[in-house]
Design a protein around this motif. Sequence first.
Motif, PDB file in Angstrom:
ATOM      1  N   HIS A  30       0.842  -1.211   0.000  1.00 42.25           N
ATOM      2  CA  HIS A  30       0.000   0.000   0.000  1.00 42.25           C
ATOM      3  C   HIS A  30       0.874   1.258   0.000  1.00 42.25           C
ATOM      4  O   HIS A  30       0.621   2.202  -0.763  1.00 42.25           O
ATOM      5  CB  HIS A  30      -0.929  -0.017   1.214  1.00 42.25           C
ATOM      6  N   ASP A  31       1.906   1.275   0.850  1.00 39.63           N
ATOM      7  CA  ASP A  31       2.812   2.428   0.885  1.00 39.63           C
ATOM      8  C   ASP A  31       3.519   2.603  -0.456  1.00 39.63           C
ATOM      9  O   ASP A  31       3.647   3.719  -0.972  1.00 39.63           O
ATOM     10  CB  ASP A  31       3.843   2.264   2.000  1.00 39.63           C
ATOM     11  N   GLN A  34       1.173   4.081  -3.120  1.00 40.76           N
ATOM     12  CA  GLN A  34       1.006   5.530  -2.998  1.00 40.76           C
ATOM     13  C   GLN A  34       2.258   6.279  -3.460  1.00 40.76           C
ATOM     14  O   GLN A  34       2.171   7.259  -4.202  1.00 40.76           O
ATOM     15  CB  GLN A  34       0.680   5.904  -1.553  1.00 40.76           C
TER      16      GLN A  34
END
Length: 182
Positions: A30-31, A34
């Motif tokens: 997820h990091d 982004q």
Amino acid sequence: MTDPQTILDRHGEAVWCTAYRLLGNREDAHDCYQETFVAALRRDASEPVRHWPALLRRIATCRAMDRLRQRYAEPAPGPPVDRFPLVDDRAPAPSDRLEQQELLQQVRVELGRMPERQAEAFWLRHMEQMSPDEIATQMDVSPANARQLVHRAADRLRVALAEQDAPEQDAPLNPALNGEPQ
């Protein structure tokens, strides 16, 4: 400048798959997801992007490799345990799936240890299915250099995995069992 929502809608799933396949961890993926879009949109603001899918896969791969290097810089207490998805009839046997997960984990560790450009080229070629010409364009190297990076990474990986599979030859605890005088 391109509409960020359009880019996200068109390429979000591919970026997520790239990050998650490499990292095997939802939070890290997820990091990375982004960070990939932020970096790509910043680049688009300074110069127009010619090929969004290739750029996004490359950035996601680089960001994920950075996370792997951080993860394996110090020995972890043990391998991460991922949840098994629901099993269906077409799925491989649990033992085969476990072997695949263990192999992928070993590959992640070794990619985190090898030189950055080799690891990146290997991942783009074998996991993202990019051609040597696409890799060369994205990495700003010649196609021959891209093939060489992939080849060297594959050789390093082959050696590292073979060393892990080699049985350890432990000496007996009692020297008399070796025929050595005490």
